[in-house]
Structure formats: C-alpha cells, structure tokens
Scaffold this motif. Structure first.
Motif, short mmCIF file in Angstrom:
data_model
loop_
_atom_site.label_atom_id
_atom_site.label_comp_id
_atom_site.label_asym_id
_atom_site.label_seq_id
_atom_site.Cartn_x
_atom_site.Cartn_y
_atom_site.Cartn_z
N GLY A 45 -3.51 -18.93 38.87
CA GLY A 45 -3.84 -19.92 38.66
C GLY A 45 -5.43 -20.17 38.91
N LEU A 46 -6.21 -19.55 38.91
CA LEU A 46 -6.76 -19.41 39.85
C LEU A 46 -7.97 -19.54 38.51
CD1 LEU A 46 -9.63 -19.54 41.55
CD2 LEU A 46 -9.65 -17.35 41.81
N ALA A 47 -7.79 -18.55 37.71
CA ALA A 47 -8.02 -18.07 35.80
C ALA A 47 -8.32 -19.92 35.39
CB ALA A 47 -7.70 -17.34 35.95
N VAL A 48 -6.77 -20.54 35.37
CA VAL A 48 -6.70 -21.98 34.97
C VAL A 48 -7.69 -22.88 35.77
CG1 VAL A 48 -5.31 -23.95 35.03
CG2 VAL A 48 -4.36 -20.97 34.22
N VAL A 49 -7.55 -22.89 36.28
CA VAL A 49 -8.77 -24.01 37.95
C VAL A 49 -10.58 -23.15 37.04
CG1 VAL A 49 -9.61 -24.96 39.89
CG2 VAL A 49 -7.20 -23.85 39.45
N ALA A 50 -10.66 -22.05 37.28
CA ALA A 50 -12.34 -21.69 37.02
C ALA A 50 -12.36 -22.35 35.75
CB ALA A 50 -12.20 -20.40 37.18
N VAL A 51 -11.88 -21.47 34.68
CA VAL A 51 -12.02 -22.30 33.34
C VAL A 51 -11.60 -23.88 32.73
CG1 VAL A 51 -10.67 -21.44 31.05
CG2 VAL A 51 -10.82 -19.80 32.67
N THR A 52 -11.29 -24.51 33.29
CA THR A 52 -11.03 -25.67 33.02
C THR A 52 -11.99 -26.13 33.47
OG1 THR A 52 -8.38 -25.87 33.25
CG2 THR A 52 -8.96 -27.60 33.10
N CYS A 53 -12.20 -26.13 34.73
CA CYS A 53 -13.53 -26.94 34.87
C CYS A 53 -15.14 -26.16 34.54
CB CYS A 53 -13.73 -25.72 36.40
SG CYS A 53 -12.52 -27.44 37.65
N LEU A 54 -15.20 -24.94 34.21
CA LEU A 54 -16.37 -24.23 33.23
C LEU A 54 -16.43 -25.06 32.26
CD1 LEU A 54 -19.17 -22.87 33.30
CD2 LEU A 54 -17.26 -21.28 32.30
N VAL A 55 -15.28 -25.77 31.49
CA VAL A 55 -15.58 -26.21 30.19
C VAL A 55 -15.93 -26.98 30.42
CG1 VAL A 55 -14.14 -26.22 27.88
CG2 VAL A 55 -14.02 -23.83 29.12
N ALA A 56 -15.28 -28.45 31.28
CA ALA A 56 -15.44 -28.98 31.24
C ALA A 56 -16.55 -29.52 31.94
CB ALA A 56 -14.30 -30.10 32.72
N TRP A 57 -17.14 -28.73 32.58
CA TRP A 57 -18.64 -27.93 32.80
C TRP A 57 -19.55 -29.03 32.19
CZ3 TRP A 57 -22.51 -25.24 33.31
CH2 TRP A 57 -24.08 -25.49 33.84
N LEU A 171 -7.75 -32.39 29.11
CA LEU A 171 -6.71 -32.49 29.41
C LEU A 171 -6.11 -31.21 28.14
CD1 LEU A 171 -5.16 -35.77 29.59
CD2 LEU A 171 -4.86 -34.05 30.98
N SER A 172 -6.47 -31.63 27.09
CA SER A 172 -6.39 -30.73 25.58
C SER A 172 -6.90 -29.01 25.63
CB SER A 172 -7.18 -31.02 23.90
OG SER A 172 -8.15 -30.87 24.58
N VAL A 173 -8.15 -29.58 26.69
CA VAL A 173 -8.48 -27.60 27.34
C VAL A 173 -7.85 -27.71 28.49
CG1 VAL A 173 -10.81 -27.07 28.87
CG2 VAL A 173 -10.86 -28.57 26.91
N PHE A 174 -7.82 -27.80 29.42
CA PHE A 174 -6.05 -27.57 30.39
C PHE A 174 -5.08 -27.20 29.48
CE2 PHE A 174 -3.40 -28.92 33.01
CZ PHE A 174 -3.39 -28.15 34.27
N ALA A 175 -4.50 -27.27 28.87
CA ALA A 175 -3.60 -26.60 27.61
C ALA A 175 -3.38 -25.69 27.74
CB ALA A 175 -3.26 -28.30 26.83
N ALA A 176 -4.94 -25.70 26.58
CA ALA A 176 -5.13 -24.42 26.64
C ALA A 176 -5.06 -23.20 27.49
CB ALA A 176 -6.83 -24.64 25.46
N ALA A 177 -5.88 -24.15 28.75
CA ALA A 177 -6.37 -22.83 29.04
C ALA A 177 -4.49 -21.84 29.90
CB ALA A 177 -6.80 -23.06 30.31
N LEU A 178 -3.99 -22.99 30.06
CA LEU A 178 -3.33 -22.79 31.19
C LEU A 178 -1.53 -21.99 29.53
CD1 LEU A 178 -0.84 -25.94 31.86
CD2 LEU A 178 -1.70 -24.29 33.49
N THR A 179 -2.62 -21.94 28.31
CA THR A 179 -1.36 -20.93 27.56
C THR A 179 -2.19 -19.79 27.47
OG1 THR A 179 -0.93 -23.79 26.16
CG2 THR A 179 -1.34 -20.67 25.02
N GLY A 180 -3.46 -19.61 27.67
CA GLY A 180 -4.07 -18.24 27.87
C GLY A 180 -3.49 -17.65 28.81
N PHE A 181 -3.02 -18.58 30.38
CA PHE A 181 -2.56 -18.41 31.07
C PHE A 181 -0.42 -17.58 31.32
CE2 PHE A 181 0.81 -19.35 34.53
CZ PHE A 181 0.82 -18.51 35.76
N LEU A 182 0.21 -17.68 30.19
CA LEU A 182 1.26 -18.11 30.12
C LEU A 182 0.90 -16.46 28.77
CD1 LEU A 182 2.59 -21.54 28.86
CD2 LEU A 182 3.40 -20.29 30.60
#
Length: 339
Positions: A45-57, A171-182
């Motif tokens: 989950g930390l990977a999802v959070v970090a990547v979502t925040c990084l790409v959004a930033w 939200l699209s970035v977040f969905a992609a990060a979740l897909t990578g985690f999955l």
C-alpha cells in the motif's frame, strides 16, 4: 489526454516496481499480515500511496495537469491518513485511533460552502466510514485492489462528467497505481496492501465522490455514492451484524467477511474476488449512470436489494472462530495479524 496516458503508464510501472522492492524490507522487519496461515508483507500500500502522490505532484508542479481547487488538500489529507495507517502496519495501534484519524482527515477536506453544514456533517461521516470499510475489504488477496480499481474508474468518470479534469486525472493515476500493485497482490499474493494503502484508497475515493457531488441534493448524491461503494458497504454491514449476533467485539478481526464466507461456500480465492469484482463493476456502473442522468436514482434500489439479499444469505454461512485476537502488526518478530 496525452499526459493522462503517460502519467497512468508511469504510475502502473512505478507501483509494480516499488511494491516488489518494498517486499524485502517488510519481510526483514517483520511487517506482516497472516493470509490463510501464511505470512504476507504489507508495504504494498505504501507503494500505491507514494506513486500516486509523486505523479500527481509532478503534474501540479509542471502545471501540465493542475489538481484544481481543494483537490490538492484532499490528496494531502489522504496521504496523512495513509501515514497513520503505516504506523498501524509497523507498530501496534488501537483501532479507535484509526477511526478518529479518519474522521479528522475527512473534516479537513469537505467543501462546506457547497454542501452546507448538515450535508457537510453527513459527508464527513461517509468519508470516514468508507475509509474504514475499505480497510475491512483488505481481508483477501486482490479484493481491495480490484474493488478500488473499479471504483476509481467510476469516480473518475463522474469527475470527468463534471469537467473536473484534475480530479479525473488523479483518479486515473491512482487506478493505474493500484493495477501495478495488483500484479503482486493477486492470489497467492506476494505483498499486501495493509492499513496504509486501504485507508488511502477508501479516503481518496469517497472524498473524490463528495467533491464531485458537492452542490447536488443529498438524496441523489446518497444514491450515487452508495452505488459506487456498495461492495464495501455490504461487507461492513455483514461483519457488524455477524459480530453483534455472536456478541464479539466490532473492531476485532475475524474470518467473517464476504470473501471468507464465499470460500466457505466452495469458491476458490480467485473466484470469490472475481465475483465480488463483478458485483462492484455492476453497482459502480449504476452509480455512474445515475450521476450522468442516464437513469433515475431508483435504479440504486436494485443495487441495495441485491446487496441486502447477499448479506442475509451469507450471514447464514458458518465461519470458523478466529484463532487469536492480534489486531495490528508488530515489528521484529513473526507475530502477525490473523485475517
């Protein structure tokens, strides 16, 4: 459009790589959950959070995809709640602290000028409870991630319909990060989401829906948010009813969730997640159609009826009592949570 595609692709790749890398320190530090009597590292989950925040930033910093008014604050609050979840993953933390943290974070992001005070209070309650409900979905390999991806696409479609481009891209970035985690979380999972990722997922999705529906009437808004969160709501209602009937503590973990009971009926771990994912897709589709005006709010009553029927049927399925009551991970040993 091109940035959205590039950002989603980068998020998927980075989340997949980072989740794999974080598996090693999680194993060495003993940051583990127990999934079907096997230890599971839970820093995915930390990977999802970090990547979502990084790409959004990056999108915000370059001004290529600015988040828009209030969305940046929403992401910061979601990250703060994820940090609290990370503490719960690493050290023992009482469930009431997570509950309080979810309510405080929710109170900081609701647009009260558009919702009004009564609507804002309801929104705070919904965001906090939805965050905790998604944490409850993290009881089976791939389930929270699958439902999260489906819901993120639905919430993104609602945001796009309101021309909230920054929120839709997030939200699209977040969905992609979740897909990578999955890629690492499908059964048998090599890494888990943990409280960090599941609280972040529930908070970001529910708060995004509140932003999207701000200014609409409470009744239709409730129909939309229920449609997009029906599986998490059904899981929570099932667990609460089961524990009240058996007189067990509500905040103590046990094998009494949706996927647990479906496996008791003979479904495979993968089959139970696919079935619940299909149910999530159907309910999310209804919620999106109601939001965009393609169908009336009464369609959500069918979703509610099916969810209630599923809860009542699964409530009759016998479960095994939990083997012990440890509720959070602890470091430095092989003592892990029992889910």
């Amino acid at each position: 459009m091109l940035y959205g595609i590039a950002a989603a692709t980068a998020a998927l790749f980075l989340a997949a790589v980072l989740a794999a890398l974080l598996r090693v320190p999680a194993l060495r530090l003993g940051i583990l959950d127990r999934r079907r009597q096997r230890p599971l590292p839970v820093l995915g989950g930390l990977a999802v959070v970090a990547v979502t925040c990084l790409v959004a930033w990056v999108g915000q910093w370059t001004r290529v995809a600015p988040l828009g008014d209030g969305v940046g604050r929403l992401l910061v609050a979601a990250a703060a709640l994820a940090a609290l979840g990370l503490v719960a993953d690493v050290w023992r933390l009482r469930a009431r602290v997570l509950v309080a943290g979810a309510f405080v974070a929710a109170a900081c992001v609701v647009p009260y000028d558009e919702t009004g005070v009564p609507g804002g209070a309801l929104a705070v309650g919904w965001i906090a409870l939805a965050s905790l409900a998604f944490k409850g979905l993290d009881h089976a390999d791939g389930l929270a991630g699958t439902v999260g991806v489906v819901t993120a696409f639905g919430a993104g479609a609602c945001a796009a319909a309101e021309v909230m481009d920054g929120l839709a891209v997030l939200l699209s970035v977040f969905a992609a990060a979740l897909t990578g985690f999955l890629m690492h979380n499908w059964h048998p999972a090599r890494v888990g989401m943990g409280a960090c990722g599941s609280l972040f997922t529930g908070f970001l999705l529910s708060a995004s829906l509140v932003f999207t529906r701000a200014g609409y009437a409470i009744g239709p808004s409730a129909a939309v948010v229920f449609g997009l969160g029906a599986v998490a709501v059904a899981d929570t209602v099932l667990v609460v009813l089961a524990r009240l009937v058996s007189r067990r503590p509500l905040l103590r973990r046990g094998p009494d969730h949706l996927a647990h009971r479906l496996r008791r009926l003979g479904l495979t771990p993968q089959g139970s997640v696919v079935l619940l994912g299909a149910g999530s897709f159907s309910s999310v589709l209804v919620g999106v159609l109601v939001h965009t005006g393609w169908t009336g709010g009464r369609a959500v009553w069918w979703v509610a009826g099916v969810a209630l029927l599923a809860v009542l049927v699964l409530l009759l399925v016998p479960i095994k009592p939990p083997r012990h009551t440890e509720s959070t991970q602890v470091t430095g040993s092989l003592r892990v949570r029992n889910g």
